[in-house]
Design a protein around this motif. Structure first.
Motif, PDB file in Angstrom:
ATOM      1  N   VAL B 139       0.837  -1.202   0.000  1.00 49.75           N
ATOM      2  CA  VAL B 139       0.000   0.000   0.000  1.00 49.75           C
ATOM      3  C   VAL B 139       0.875   1.257   0.000  1.00 49.75           C
ATOM      4  N   VAL B 140       1.931   1.234   0.835  1.00 49.72           N
ATOM      5  CA  VAL B 140       2.845   2.378   0.852  1.00 49.72           C
ATOM      6  C   VAL B 140       3.445   2.586  -0.536  1.00 49.72           C
ATOM      7  N   ALA B 141       3.888   1.487  -1.148  1.00 51.19           N
ATOM      8  CA  ALA B 141       4.509   1.584  -2.477  1.00 51.19           C
ATOM      9  C   ALA B 141       3.524   2.164  -3.490  1.00 51.19           C
ATOM     10  N   VAL B 142       2.259   1.719  -3.433  1.00 49.68           N
ATOM     11  CA  VAL B 142       1.253   2.243  -4.362  1.00 49.68           C
ATOM     12  C   VAL B 142       1.100   3.750  -4.174  1.00 49.68           C
ATOM     13  N   LEU B 143       1.034   4.182  -2.934  1.00 52.46           N
ATOM     14  CA  LEU B 143       0.849   5.612  -2.684  1.00 52.46           C
ATOM     15  C   LEU B 143       2.040   6.419  -3.194  1.00 52.46           C
ATOM     16  N   VAL B 144       3.263   5.878  -2.982  1.00 57.15           N
ATOM     17  CA  VAL B 144       4.456   6.565  -3.485  1.00 57.15           C
ATOM     18  C   VAL B 144       4.342   6.750  -5.000  1.00 57.15           C
ATOM     19  N   ALA B 145       4.027   5.646  -5.712  1.00 55.36           N
ATOM     20  CA  ALA B 145       3.956   5.705  -7.174  1.00 55.36           C
ATOM     21  C   ALA B 145       2.836   6.638  -7.628  1.00 55.36           C
ATOM     22  N   VAL B 146       1.711   6.574  -6.944  1.00 62.08           N
ATOM     23  CA  VAL B 146       0.562   7.405  -7.346  1.00 62.08           C
ATOM     24  C   VAL B 146       0.881   8.889  -7.151  1.00 62.08           C
ATOM     25  N   VAL B 147       1.521   9.229  -6.042  1.00 58.68           N
ATOM     26  CA  VAL B 147       1.831  10.640  -5.801  1.00 58.68           C
ATOM     27  C   VAL B 147       2.808  11.144  -6.864  1.00 58.68           C
ATOM     28  N   ILE B 148       3.789  10.317  -7.243  1.00 57.44           N
ATOM     29  CA  ILE B 148       4.719  10.743  -8.302  1.00 57.44           C
ATOM     30  C   ILE B 148       3.950  10.951  -9.603  1.00 57.44           C
ATOM     31  N   GLY B 149       3.017  10.025  -9.892  1.00 55.66           N
ATOM     32  CA  GLY B 149       2.193  10.171 -11.099  1.00 55.66           C
ATOM     33  C   GLY B 149       1.356  11.440 -11.060  1.00 55.66           C
ATOM     34  N   GLN B 150       0.836  11.778  -9.883  1.00 56.12           N
ATOM     35  CA  GLN B 150       0.030  12.994  -9.756  1.00 56.12           C
ATOM     36  C   GLN B 150       0.881  14.230 -10.007  1.00 56.12           C
ATOM     37  N   VAL B 190      24.783   1.546 -13.496  1.00 51.83           N
ATOM     38  CA  VAL B 190      23.402   1.249 -13.094  1.00 51.83           C
ATOM     39  C   VAL B 190      23.371   0.916 -11.603  1.00 51.83           C
ATOM     40  N   GLN B 191      24.359   0.142 -11.168  1.00 57.69           N
ATOM     41  CA  GLN B 191      24.387  -0.222  -9.752  1.00 57.69           C
ATOM     42  C   GLN B 191      24.591   0.992  -8.868  1.00 57.69           C
ATOM     43  N   ARG B 192      25.274   2.020  -9.440  1.00 61.96           N
ATOM     44  CA  ARG B 192      25.437   3.253  -8.662  1.00 61.96           C
ATOM     45  C   ARG B 192      24.158   4.098  -8.659  1.00 61.96           C
ATOM     46  N   VAL B 193      23.523   4.240  -9.836  1.00 66.28           N
ATOM     47  CA  VAL B 193      22.389   5.162  -9.985  1.00 66.28           C
ATOM     48  C   VAL B 193      21.083   4.532  -9.527  1.00 66.28           C
ATOM     49  N   GLY B 194      20.861   3.268  -9.946  1.00 66.74           N
ATOM     50  CA  GLY B 194      19.580   2.610  -9.711  1.00 66.74           C
ATOM     51  C   GLY B 194      19.030   2.747  -8.306  1.00 66.74           C
ATOM     52  N   PRO B 195      19.852   2.456  -7.282  1.00 66.90           N
ATOM     53  CA  PRO B 195      19.317   2.475  -5.916  1.00 66.90           C
ATOM     54  C   PRO B 195      18.811   3.832  -5.452  1.00 66.90           C
ATOM     55  N   TRP B 196      19.111   4.901  -6.206  1.00 64.34           N
ATOM     56  CA  TRP B 196      18.625   6.227  -5.805  1.00 64.34           C
ATOM     57  C   TRP B 196      17.254   6.535  -6.398  1.00 64.34           C
ATOM     58  N   LEU B 197      16.754   5.648  -7.245  1.00 65.86           N
ATOM     59  CA  LEU B 197      15.491   5.939  -7.934  1.00 65.86           C
ATOM     60  C   LEU B 197      14.304   5.351  -7.167  1.00 65.86           C
ATOM     61  N   PRO B 198      13.130   5.945  -7.360  1.00 67.53           N
ATOM     62  CA  PRO B 198      11.953   5.477  -6.617  1.00 67.53           C
ATOM     63  C   PRO B 198      11.598   4.018  -6.932  1.00 67.53           C
ATOM     64  N   GLY B 199      11.864   3.585  -8.166  1.00 68.73           N
ATOM     65  CA  GLY B 199      11.560   2.202  -8.527  1.00 68.73           C
ATOM     66  C   GLY B 199      12.285   1.215  -7.618  1.00 68.73           C
ATOM     67  N   TYR B 200      13.524   1.557  -7.272  1.00 67.57           N
ATOM     68  CA  TYR B 200      14.318   0.681  -6.413  1.00 67.57           C
ATOM     69  C   TYR B 200      13.710   0.604  -5.012  1.00 67.57           C
ATOM     70  N   ALA B 201      13.296   1.763  -4.522  1.00 69.11           N
ATOM     71  CA  ALA B 201      12.677   1.787  -3.192  1.00 69.11           C
ATOM     72  C   ALA B 201      11.411   0.929  -3.198  1.00 69.11           C
ATOM     73  N   ILE B 202      10.647   1.023  -4.270  1.00 63.92           N
ATOM     74  CA  ILE B 202       9.415   0.229  -4.365  1.00 63.92           C
ATOM     75  C   ILE B 202       9.745  -1.261  -4.380  1.00 63.92           C
ATOM     76  N   ALA B 203      10.750  -1.621  -5.171  1.00 65.01           N
ATOM     77  CA  ALA B 203      11.159  -3.035  -5.221  1.00 65.01           C
ATOM     78  C   ALA B 203      11.580  -3.526  -3.836  1.00 65.01           C
ATOM     79  N   GLN B 204      12.310  -2.681  -3.111  1.00 66.61           N
ATOM     80  CA  GLN B 204      12.773  -3.079  -1.767  1.00 66.61           C
ATOM     81  C   GLN B 204      11.623  -3.198  -0.767  1.00 66.61           C
ATOM     82  N   LEU B 205      10.603  -2.352  -0.952  1.00 68.60           N
ATOM     83  CA  LEU B 205       9.455  -2.444  -0.051  1.00 68.60           C
ATOM     84  C   LEU B 205       8.682  -3.736  -0.277  1.00 68.60           C
TER      85      LEU B 205
END
Ligand SMILES: Nc1ncnc2c1ncn2[C@@H]1O[C@H](COP(=O)(O)OP(=O)(O)OP(=O)(O)O)[C@@H](O)[C@H]1O
Ligand SMILES: [Mg+2]
Lengths: 317, 247
Positions: B139-150, B190-205
């Motif tokens: 649910v947290v991940a969905v809200l993160v993605a939705v707010v970015i989309g908004q 990619v290994q340096r940049v990727g973890p700073w992106l929201p997609g990575y945080a979502i995957a980790q959640l």
């Protein structure tokens, strides 16, 4: 005029911000002053029409009443309340149909009524749909309706919560002549039920047929306000006598009652305050000069003429 | 309350009836699952699926926020629906609440479909305990993605441009944030940049609780990152939000 339900006092409204650092250069140049000091009031139970051409500011004025647009100056009161607090008393039909395309007609009525904390029964919804000739469309998705049907749904939606004040922005804009008359009857029905109706139109025959009072609005200003008859009378626009003929203008000008004369194409147009006197004199003049008078017609002045007189432009482009 | 429920139901119906939305939300992730299993499944299909399904779920959450949710609000704005809602006496907070609730519900339905398909056809086994552990983070991940989309929808004026930008942000992250390609096999940058992106945080959640029934050791970092993105996106979304399409 004790029971004023809408009061609009010296309202100024504009679109676009003044240029500032924060808008990064947008605004300023694109600024439009849509209302420039509009005042009017509507009594409970009236049908009041805002008549004006495209861009006159009609929708903007409604938006100020609906609490959708914040005026730059001036005051709006709806039943004594600021618009933001009066939203629940209004039935609103915006110029754009603004329907959720993937809901059926019955679902739309249900959800828009619910927004106003009204929960009509199935029978009440069917009743409303019957009034608007939408029974067959009951379970069709809004996206599959014709433009005119969508407009009727938008009207039905405006009434879904049984509002005391109804604001209709071009309620017959997309309708064929027959449907237009049906909607006129419906609006008269709202009046008979004691509701207040504020509507916009650019069709003067609609304003004349429907509205107890009319405000003529142009370029953000109210040019005239009153009953259609009083507006026309107040401007001293006169009946127009028209005939297919060839008569010298200077001789016509001297006839009794005549105020102005001109030719439009082959037709002589005579503006006269005494058509009963002018017509026989015109016929006598024609006989004397051996000319004929054909296609004689007499037209009483209407709001269209009043608009032309007030603004120097025709109402319909 | 009843008003809130009717409103929520209406927005949910719109969400579930729109064809393009249906395709991207429900058909596409399943299609992704089928393709990936066929191409990369290999000998050890079971462990591949166990890793891939949470990834597809996280990908879908990202796509849902950046594309579907953003498109839906933009369409409601363009059609004049937002303005009509604004004319009603419903407080803005209720509208927002109903909208977010619909987003979460719709997204949970999509994720359920992915899990059901993977369970029935690819032998996925997710213990109920894992689902329970993962649910709040999903649910947290969905809200993160939705707010970015908004934020995208608010900042970008036109409907067409909002979709394009949403897709760029989505596809840009799809392969480089450990969603459906393990980041440890990716190039160093990619290994340096990727973890700073929201997609990575979502995957980790989403992935560790679903796959292993544990929370990610990086959960704190991921939450912080997600919170930062959500805060900035939320401020942008609110600052530039328009009830009405720009003329
Ligand atoms: N959202 C907006 N942004 C900028 N300008 C606007 C906006 N809406 C209206 N205007 C401008 O404000 C003026 C008044 O517009 P309004 O929509 O009130 O006119 P109207 O009388 O309703 O016209 P119509 O008959 O075409 O509906 C016009 O010059 C219009 O271009
Ligand atoms: Mg208008």
């Amino acid at each position: 005029m004790s029971d004023l339900i809408l009061e609009i006092d010296s309202v100024y409204a504009a679109y676009g911000r003044p240029r500032s650092l924060f808008t990064l250069g947008a605004g300023g140049a694109g600024r439009v002053e849509a209302l420039r000091g509009v005042s009017l009031s509507v009594a409970r139970g009236e049908i009041f029409g805002l008549l004006g051409p495209n861009g006159a500011g009609k929708s903007t004025l409604l938006a100020c009443v609906e609490g959708l647009h914040q005026p730059e100056a001036g005051m709006v009161r709806v039943a004594g309340l600021p618009p933001a607090q009066a939203k629940g008393r209004l039935g609103v039909q915006l110029q754009k149909a603004a329907l959720l395309d993937d809901l059926t007609v019955a679902e739309l009525i249900e959800v828009y009524a619910a927004l106003y904390n009204a929960f009509p029964s199935r029978a009440q919804i069917d009743d409303l749909l019957a009034r608007f000739g939408l029974v067959e469309q009951r379970n069709r998705l809004a996206r599959h309706l014709s433009g005119g049907q969508q407009q009727r749904v938008a009207l039905a939606v405006a009434l879904a919560a049984d509002p005391e004040i109804v604001l209709l922005d071009e309620p017959t804009g997309a309708l064929d002549p027959q449907a237009r008359r049906v909607v006129w009857d419906l609006i008269r029905g709202l009046h008979d039920e004691g509701r207040t109706v504020l509507l916009t139109t650019h069709a003067m025959e609609e304003a004349e047929a429907l509205c107890g009072r009319v405000a003529i609005i142009d370029q953000g200003r109210i040019m005239a306000c009153g009953t259609p008859a009083s507006i026309v009378a107040g401007l001293e626009v006169r009946p127009m006598l028209k005939a297919l003929t060839e008569l010298p203008l200077d001789q016509v000008r001297g006839l009794p009652g005549v105020h102005s004369v001109r030719y439009t194409g082959q037709h002589l147009e005579v503006e006269t305050s005494e058509p009963q006197a002018t017509l026989p004199a015109l016929q006598a003049l024609a006989a004397r000069l051996g000319r004929t008078l054909g296609e004689i017609s007499l037209r009483q002045p209407n709001l269209e003429d009043a608009f032309l007189r007030l603004t120097g432009r025709a109402l319909t482009a | 309350m009843r008003r809130f429920l009717v409103l929520t139901k209406a927005i949910l119906l719109v969400h579930l009836r729109e064809r393009a939305q249906l395709f991207w939300n429900f058909a596409f992730p399943v299609f992704l699952l089928v393709i990936y299993a066929a191409v990369f499944g290999g000998d050890d299909l079971a462990s591949f699926i166990a890793w891939m399904v949470p990834g597809i779920i996280a990908t879908n959450i990202l796509a849902f926020g950046l594309i579907s949710s953003s498109t839906l609000i933009t369409e409601m704005r363009t059609k004049g629906v937002l303005r009509r809602l604004q004319a009603s006496p419903v407080p803005t907070a209720h509208l927002l609440g109903a909208y977010l609730l619909v987003n979460v519900l719709s997204c949970l339905l999509q994720l359920a479909l992915i899990i059901v398909v993977a369970t029935l056809f690819y032998g996925l086994r997710v213990p109920p305990a894992n689902l329970a552990l993962a649910a709040p983070w999903v649910v947290v991940a969905v809200l993160v993605a939705v707010v970015i989309g908004q934020a995208v929808s608010s900042v970008v004026g036109s409907a067409g441009a909002a979709v394009v930008i949403g897709q760029v942000l989505y596809f840009g992250q799809m392969f480089i944030t450990d969603l459906i390609m393990p980041i440890q096999y990716m190039p160093a940058w990619v290994q340096r940049v990727g973890p700073w992106l929201p997609g990575y945080a979502i995957a980790q959640l989403v992935r560790p609780p679903l796959q292993e029934g544990v929370l990610s050791p990086e959960l704190g970092t991921s939450l912080l990152l997600a919170a930062a993105y959500t805060l900035v996106a939320g401020l942008l979304a609110a600052r530039f939000f328009k009830w009405e399409a720009r003329a």
